[in-house]
Scaffold this motif. Sequence first.
Motif, PDB file in Angstrom:
ATOM      1  N   GLY A  85      -8.189  -7.631   5.466  1.00 32.34           N
ATOM      2  CA  GLY A  85      -8.407  -8.754   4.554  1.00 32.34           C
ATOM      3  C   GLY A  85      -7.466  -8.715   3.379  1.00 32.34           C
ATOM      4  N   ARG A  86      -7.256  -7.532   2.810  1.00 34.22           N
ATOM      5  CA  ARG A  86      -6.330  -7.387   1.680  1.00 34.22           C
ATOM      6  C   ARG A  86      -4.911  -7.765   2.101  1.00 34.22           C
ATOM      7  NH1 ARG A  86      -6.155  -1.570  -0.029  1.00 34.22           N
ATOM      8  NH2 ARG A  86      -4.965  -1.492   1.885  1.00 34.22           N
ATOM      9  N   ALA A  87      -4.477  -7.313   3.264  1.00 35.76           N
ATOM     10  CA  ALA A  87      -3.135  -7.640   3.746  1.00 35.76           C
ATOM     11  C   ALA A  87      -2.981  -9.141   3.965  1.00 35.76           C
ATOM     12  CB  ALA A  87      -2.840  -6.873   5.032  1.00 35.76           C
ATOM     13  N   LEU A  88      -4.038  -9.774   4.463  1.00 35.52           N
ATOM     14  CA  LEU A  88      -3.975 -11.211   4.725  1.00 35.52           C
ATOM     15  C   LEU A  88      -3.888 -12.048   3.447  1.00 35.52           C
ATOM     16  CD1 LEU A  88      -6.490 -11.489   7.678  1.00 35.52           C
ATOM     17  CD2 LEU A  88      -4.011 -11.875   7.748  1.00 35.52           C
ATOM     18  N   MET A  89      -4.291 -11.483   2.323  1.00 34.73           N
ATOM     19  CA  MET A  89      -4.218 -12.222   1.057  1.00 34.73           C
ATOM     20  C   MET A  89      -2.782 -12.572   0.684  1.00 34.73           C
ATOM     21  SD  MET A  89      -7.097 -13.107  -0.291  1.00 34.73           S
ATOM     22  CE  MET A  89      -6.648 -13.486  -1.971  1.00 34.73           C
ATOM     23  N   VAL A  90      -1.809 -11.836   1.179  1.00 38.05           N
ATOM     24  CA  VAL A  90      -0.406 -12.112   0.838  1.00 38.05           C
ATOM     25  C   VAL A  90       0.469 -12.355   2.064  1.00 38.05           C
ATOM     26  CG1 VAL A  90      -0.482 -10.928  -1.377  1.00 38.05           C
ATOM     27  CG2 VAL A  90       0.133  -9.637   0.675  1.00 38.05           C
ATOM     28  N   ALA A  91      -0.064 -12.177   3.258  1.00 40.83           N
ATOM     29  CA  ALA A  91       0.733 -12.298   4.487  1.00 40.83           C
ATOM     30  C   ALA A  91       1.041 -13.766   4.780  1.00 40.83           C
ATOM     31  CB  ALA A  91       0.006 -11.652   5.661  1.00 40.83           C
ATOM     32  N   ARG A  92       2.222 -14.197   4.388  1.00 38.19           N
ATOM     33  CA  ARG A  92       2.666 -15.562   4.686  1.00 38.19           C
ATOM     34  C   ARG A  92       3.690 -15.569   5.807  1.00 38.19           C
ATOM     35  NH1 ARG A  92      -0.877 -15.194   2.260  1.00 38.19           N
ATOM     36  NH2 ARG A  92      -1.516 -15.992   0.260  1.00 38.19           N
ATOM     37  N   THR A  93       4.503 -14.503   5.872  1.00 37.09           N
ATOM     38  CA  THR A  93       5.544 -14.430   6.893  1.00 37.09           C
ATOM     39  C   THR A  93       5.283 -13.334   7.920  1.00 37.09           C
ATOM     40  OG1 THR A  93       6.887 -12.992   5.478  1.00 37.09           O
ATOM     41  CG2 THR A  93       7.326 -15.352   5.357  1.00 37.09           C
ATOM     42  N   ALA A  94       4.736 -12.205   7.462  1.00 36.60           N
ATOM     43  CA  ALA A  94       4.542 -11.077   8.379  1.00 36.60           C
ATOM     44  C   ALA A  94       3.315 -10.266   7.978  1.00 36.60           C
ATOM     45  CB  ALA A  94       5.774 -10.171   8.383  1.00 36.60           C
ATOM     46  N   LEU A  95       2.692  -9.685   8.989  1.00 32.75           N
ATOM     47  CA  LEU A  95       1.558  -8.792   8.808  1.00 32.75           C
ATOM     48  C   LEU A  95       1.884  -7.499   9.534  1.00 32.75           C
ATOM     49  CD1 LEU A  95      -1.413  -8.288   7.917  1.00 32.75           C
ATOM     50  CD2 LEU A  95      -2.098  -9.277  10.116  1.00 32.75           C
ATOM     51  N   LEU A  96       1.888  -6.383   8.797  1.00 34.00           N
ATOM     52  CA  LEU A  96       2.174  -5.078   9.373  1.00 34.00           C
ATOM     53  C   LEU A  96       0.876  -4.285   9.458  1.00 34.00           C
ATOM     54  CD1 LEU A  96       5.318  -4.222   7.201  1.00 34.00           C
ATOM     55  CD2 LEU A  96       5.234  -5.449   9.378  1.00 34.00           C
ATOM     56  N   LEU A  97       0.542  -3.822  10.651  1.00 37.84           N
ATOM     57  CA  LEU A  97      -0.690  -3.062  10.863  1.00 37.84           C
ATOM     58  C   LEU A  97      -0.329  -1.701  11.444  1.00 37.84           C
ATOM     59  CD1 LEU A  97      -2.795  -5.893  12.555  1.00 37.84           C
ATOM     60  CD2 LEU A  97      -2.780  -5.227  10.144  1.00 37.84           C
ATOM     61  N   ASP A  98      -0.710  -0.653  10.738  1.00 41.60           N
ATOM     62  CA  ASP A  98      -0.411   0.705  11.182  1.00 41.60           C
ATOM     63  C   ASP A  98      -1.678   1.315  11.781  1.00 41.60           C
ATOM     64  OD1 ASP A  98       0.664   3.195  11.592  1.00 41.60           O
ATOM     65  OD2 ASP A  98       0.737   3.732   9.472  1.00 41.60           O
ATOM     66  N   GLU A  99      -1.656   1.536  13.086  1.00 40.79           N
ATOM     67  CA  GLU A  99      -2.791   2.117  13.815  1.00 40.79           C
ATOM     68  C   GLU A  99      -4.114   1.433  13.441  1.00 40.79           C
ATOM     69  OE1 GLU A  99      -2.776   4.293  16.283  1.00 40.79           O
ATOM     70  OE2 GLU A  99      -0.691   4.921  16.196  1.00 40.79           O
ATOM     71  N   PRO A 100      -4.196   0.113  13.627  1.00 42.90           N
ATOM     72  CA  PRO A 100      -5.389  -0.602  13.179  1.00 42.90           C
ATOM     73  C   PRO A 100      -6.672  -0.221  13.898  1.00 42.90           C
ATOM     74  CG  PRO A 100      -4.018  -2.030  14.516  1.00 42.90           C
ATOM     75  CD  PRO A 100      -3.239  -0.772  14.278  1.00 42.90           C
ATOM     76  N   PHE A 101      -6.589   0.335  15.101  1.00 38.12           N
ATOM     77  CA  PHE A 101      -7.799   0.643  15.868  1.00 38.12           C
ATOM     78  C   PHE A 101      -8.269   2.085  15.709  1.00 38.12           C
ATOM     79  CE2 PHE A 101      -5.536  -2.772  18.043  1.00 38.12           C
ATOM     80  CZ  PHE A 101      -6.502  -3.752  18.001  1.00 38.12           C
ATOM     81  N   GLN A 102      -7.515   2.887  14.993  1.00 33.48           N
ATOM     82  CA  GLN A 102      -7.873   4.289  14.827  1.00 33.48           C
ATOM     83  C   GLN A 102      -9.209   4.417  14.093  1.00 33.48           C
ATOM     84  OE1 GLN A 102      -5.483   6.766  12.216  1.00 33.48           O
ATOM     85  NE2 GLN A 102      -5.480   8.327  13.820  1.00 33.48           N
ATOM     86  N   GLY A 103     -10.103   5.204  14.652  1.00 34.96           N
ATOM     87  CA  GLY A 103     -11.390   5.442  14.024  1.00 34.96           C
ATOM     88  C   GLY A 103     -12.480   4.442  14.401  1.00 34.96           C
ATOM     89  N   PHE A 104     -12.156   3.466  15.238  1.00 40.01           N
ATOM     90  CA  PHE A 104     -13.149   2.485  15.664  1.00 40.01           C
ATOM     91  C   PHE A 104     -13.901   2.973  16.893  1.00 40.01           C
ATOM     92  CE2 PHE A 104     -10.713  -1.054  13.595  1.00 40.01           C
ATOM     93  CZ  PHE A 104     -11.768  -1.614  12.900  1.00 40.01           C
ATOM     94  N   ALA A 105     -15.187   2.663  16.949  1.00 39.51           N
ATOM     95  CA  ALA A 105     -15.933   2.813  18.198  1.00 39.51           C
ATOM     96  C   ALA A 105     -15.369   1.769  19.164  1.00 39.51           C
ATOM     97  CB  ALA A 105     -17.417   2.567  17.943  1.00 39.51           C
ATOM     98  N   PRO A 106     -15.446   2.019  20.477  1.00 41.75           N
ATOM     99  CA  PRO A 106     -14.845   1.088  21.443  1.00 41.75           C
ATOM    100  C   PRO A 106     -15.271  -0.374  21.257  1.00 41.75           C
ATOM    101  CG  PRO A 106     -15.455   3.101  22.543  1.00 41.75           C
ATOM    102  CD  PRO A 106     -15.989   3.207  21.141  1.00 41.75           C
ATOM    103  N   ALA A 107     -16.550  -0.640  21.032  1.00 36.64           N
ATOM    104  CA  ALA A 107     -17.011  -2.027  20.880  1.00 36.64           C
ATOM    105  C   ALA A 107     -16.412  -2.666  19.632  1.00 36.64           C
ATOM    106  CB  ALA A 107     -18.531  -2.085  20.823  1.00 36.64           C
ATOM    107  N   LEU A 108     -16.324  -1.919  18.542  1.00 41.18           N
ATOM    108  CA  LEU A 108     -15.735  -2.446  17.321  1.00 41.18           C
ATOM    109  C   LEU A 108     -14.236  -2.662  17.470  1.00 41.18           C
ATOM    110  CD1 LEU A 108     -17.650  -0.450  14.567  1.00 41.18           C
ATOM    111  CD2 LEU A 108     -17.926  -2.848  15.200  1.00 41.18           C
ATOM    112  N   ALA A 109     -13.571  -1.787  18.229  1.00 39.57           N
ATOM    113  CA  ALA A 109     -12.142  -1.960  18.482  1.00 39.57           C
ATOM    114  C   ALA A 109     -11.891  -3.264  19.223  1.00 39.57           C
ATOM    115  CB  ALA A 109     -11.593  -0.771  19.266  1.00 39.57           C
ATOM    116  N   LEU A 110     -12.736  -3.571  20.199  1.00 40.33           N
ATOM    117  CA  LEU A 110     -12.579  -4.834  20.931  1.00 40.33           C
ATOM    118  C   LEU A 110     -12.834  -6.036  20.020  1.00 40.33           C
ATOM    119  CD1 LEU A 110     -14.249  -3.904  24.326  1.00 40.33           C
ATOM    120  CD2 LEU A 110     -11.807  -4.221  23.851  1.00 40.33           C
ATOM    121  N   ASP A 111     -13.801  -5.928  19.127  1.00 39.56           N
ATOM    122  CA  ASP A 111     -14.082  -6.999  18.168  1.00 39.56           C
ATOM    123  C   ASP A 111     -12.893  -7.197  17.230  1.00 39.56           C
ATOM    124  OD1 ASP A 111     -15.787  -8.975  16.997  1.00 39.56           O
ATOM    125  OD2 ASP A 111     -16.174  -7.578  15.337  1.00 39.56           O
ATOM    126  N   TYR A 112     -12.315  -6.116  16.756  1.00 37.50           N
ATOM    127  CA  TYR A 112     -11.144  -6.177  15.884  1.00 37.50           C
ATOM    128  C   TYR A 112      -9.972  -6.813  16.629  1.00 37.50           C
ATOM    129  CZ  TYR A 112      -7.900  -4.470  12.247  1.00 37.50           C
ATOM    130  OH  TYR A 112      -6.968  -4.366  11.243  1.00 37.50           O
TER     131      TYR A 112
END
Length: 154
Positions: A85-112
Amino acid sequence: MARARHAGALAHAAQGVGYAPEDRRLVPEFSVEDNIVLPALALRLPAAERGRWLDEVYALLPQLKTMRKRPGGVSGGQGKMVALGRALMVARTALLLDEPFQGFAPALALDYARTLGELRRSRPDLAILVTESTPALLDAIVGEALQIEHGAIT
Protein backbone atom coordinates in the motif's frame (compact mmCIF):
# COMPACT_ATOMS: atom_id res chain seq x y z
CA MET A 1 25.00 6.46 4.30
CA ALA A 2 21.40 6.21 5.56
CA ARG A 3 20.74 9.83 4.54
CA ALA A 4 21.97 9.10 1.00
CA ARG A 5 19.77 6.00 0.80
CA HIS A 6 16.72 8.00 1.91
CA ALA A 7 17.50 10.79 -0.57
CA GLY A 8 17.69 8.19 -3.34
CA ALA A 9 14.39 6.65 -2.28
CA LEU A 10 12.76 10.08 -2.28
CA ALA A 11 14.12 10.80 -5.75
CA HIS A 12 12.73 7.51 -7.04
CA ALA A 13 9.35 8.20 -5.43
CA ALA A 14 9.31 11.64 -7.08
CA GLN A 15 9.77 9.86 -10.42
CA GLY A 16 6.72 7.69 -9.73
CA VAL A 17 8.57 4.56 -8.60
CA GLY A 18 7.06 2.74 -5.62
CA TYR A 19 9.15 0.18 -3.75
CA ALA A 20 8.07 -2.53 -1.31
CA PRO A 21 11.24 -4.03 0.19
CA GLU A 22 11.52 -7.61 1.37
CA ASP A 23 11.84 -6.51 5.00
CA ARG A 24 8.88 -4.07 4.79
CA ARG A 25 10.66 -1.25 6.69
CA LEU A 26 7.55 -0.04 8.49
CA VAL A 27 7.58 2.49 11.32
CA PRO A 28 6.01 0.61 14.26
CA GLU A 29 5.20 3.83 16.15
CA PHE A 30 3.06 5.07 13.24
CA SER A 31 -0.39 3.72 12.42
CA VAL A 32 -0.89 1.51 9.38
CA GLU A 33 -2.40 4.47 7.51
CA ASP A 34 0.47 6.77 8.51
CA ASN A 35 2.91 4.20 7.11
CA ILE A 36 0.94 4.05 3.88
CA VAL A 37 0.79 7.82 3.31
CA LEU A 38 4.36 8.52 4.45
CA PRO A 39 5.95 8.73 0.97
CA ALA A 40 3.15 11.00 -0.28
CA LEU A 41 3.75 13.29 2.69
CA ALA A 42 7.50 13.25 2.03
CA LEU A 43 6.78 14.35 -1.54
CA ARG A 44 4.41 17.03 -0.21
CA LEU A 45 1.56 15.83 -2.42
CA PRO A 46 -1.59 17.92 -1.95
CA ALA A 47 -4.17 16.50 0.48
CA ALA A 48 -6.72 15.91 -2.30
CA GLU A 49 -4.22 13.88 -4.32
CA ARG A 50 -3.15 11.90 -1.23
CA GLY A 51 -6.80 11.18 -0.54
CA ARG A 52 -7.42 9.93 -4.09
CA TRP A 53 -4.41 7.60 -3.99
CA LEU A 54 -5.28 6.37 -0.51
CA ASP A 55 -8.81 5.57 -1.72
CA GLU A 56 -7.28 3.59 -4.59
CA VAL A 57 -5.02 1.68 -2.20
CA TYR A 58 -7.99 0.85 0.03
CA ALA A 59 -10.06 -0.25 -2.98
CA LEU A 60 -7.32 -2.67 -4.02
CA LEU A 61 -6.43 -3.74 -0.46
CA PRO A 62 -9.63 -3.38 1.60
CA GLN A 63 -8.10 -5.23 4.55
CA LEU A 64 -5.78 -2.24 5.04
CA LYS A 65 -8.73 0.08 5.55
CA THR A 66 -9.98 -2.06 8.43
CA MET A 67 -6.45 -2.04 9.92
CA ARG A 68 -5.72 1.64 9.27
CA LYS A 69 -5.68 2.76 12.92
CA ARG A 70 -3.60 -0.18 14.19
CA PRO A 71 0.07 0.37 15.06
CA GLY A 72 2.33 -0.09 12.03
CA GLY A 73 4.32 -2.87 13.66
CA VAL A 74 2.11 -5.53 12.08
CA SER A 75 3.67 -8.87 11.35
CA GLY A 76 4.20 -11.16 8.39
CA GLY A 77 1.70 -10.96 5.57
CA GLN A 78 -0.09 -7.94 6.99
CA GLY A 79 3.19 -6.04 6.97
CA LYS A 80 3.75 -7.02 3.34
CA MET A 81 0.30 -5.64 2.49
CA VAL A 82 1.08 -2.35 4.28
CA ALA A 83 4.40 -2.10 2.40
CA LEU A 84 2.54 -2.69 -0.88
CA GLY A 85 0.00 0.00 0.00
CA ARG A 86 2.81 2.42 0.84
CA ALA A 87 4.55 1.70 -2.47
CA LEU A 88 1.30 2.23 -4.37
CA MET A 89 0.93 5.72 -2.88
CA VAL A 90 3.67 6.95 -5.23
CA ALA A 91 3.82 4.27 -7.96
CA ARG A 92 2.81 6.11 -11.12
CA THR A 93 5.30 4.56 -13.54
CA ALA A 94 6.77 1.52 -11.81
CA LEU A 95 6.27 -0.73 -8.81
CA LEU A 96 9.25 -2.69 -7.48
CA LEU A 97 8.49 -5.68 -5.25
CA ASP A 98 11.30 -7.55 -3.54
CA GLU A 99 10.29 -11.10 -2.54
CA PRO A 100 6.66 -10.09 -1.98
CA PHE A 101 5.50 -13.61 -1.08
CA GLN A 102 8.17 -14.38 1.49
CA GLY A 103 6.67 -15.23 4.87
CA PHE A 104 3.13 -15.80 3.58
CA ALA A 105 1.08 -18.89 4.30
CA PRO A 106 0.16 -20.56 0.98
CA ALA A 107 -3.47 -19.31 1.00
CA LEU A 108 -2.38 -15.74 1.75
CA ALA A 109 0.28 -15.91 -0.96
CA LEU A 110 -2.40 -16.82 -3.49
CA ASP A 111 -4.59 -13.95 -2.26
CA TYR A 112 -1.65 -11.54 -2.59
CA ALA A 113 -0.98 -12.85 -6.11
CA ARG A 114 -4.66 -12.26 -7.02
CA THR A 115 -4.34 -8.70 -5.69
CA LEU A 116 -1.30 -8.11 -7.89
CA GLY A 117 -3.20 -9.56 -10.85
CA GLU A 118 -6.05 -7.11 -10.20
CA LEU A 119 -3.52 -4.29 -9.98
CA ARG A 120 -2.07 -5.30 -13.33
CA ARG A 121 -5.54 -5.31 -14.91
CA SER A 122 -6.60 -1.99 -13.37
CA ARG A 123 -3.29 -0.19 -14.04
CA PRO A 124 -1.92 -1.62 -17.32
CA ASP A 125 0.36 1.41 -17.67
CA LEU A 126 2.19 0.55 -14.43
CA ALA A 127 5.37 -1.49 -14.84
CA ILE A 128 5.56 -4.12 -12.10
CA LEU A 129 8.99 -5.58 -11.46
CA VAL A 130 9.21 -8.47 -9.03
CA THR A 131 12.06 -10.50 -7.58
CA GLU A 132 10.66 -13.81 -6.42
CA SER A 133 12.15 -17.18 -5.58
CA THR A 134 8.79 -18.95 -6.17
CA PRO A 135 7.96 -17.87 -9.74
CA ALA A 136 4.77 -19.96 -9.98
CA LEU A 137 3.11 -17.34 -7.73
CA LEU A 138 3.63 -14.75 -10.46
CA ASP A 139 1.47 -16.46 -13.09
CA ALA A 140 -1.39 -14.00 -12.56
CA ILE A 141 0.73 -10.89 -13.11
CA VAL A 142 3.69 -11.54 -15.39
CA GLY A 143 3.91 -10.31 -18.92
CA GLU A 144 7.48 -11.52 -19.24
CA ALA A 145 9.62 -13.49 -16.82
CA LEU A 146 13.38 -13.68 -16.68
CA GLN A 147 15.19 -16.21 -14.57
CA ILE A 148 18.57 -15.26 -13.17
CA GLU A 149 20.91 -17.96 -11.91
CA HIS A 150 24.33 -17.06 -10.51
CA GLY A 151 24.18 -13.60 -12.07
CA ALA A 152 23.24 -14.76 -15.57
CA ILE A 153 19.86 -14.68 -17.30
CA THR A 154 18.87 -18.26 -18.18
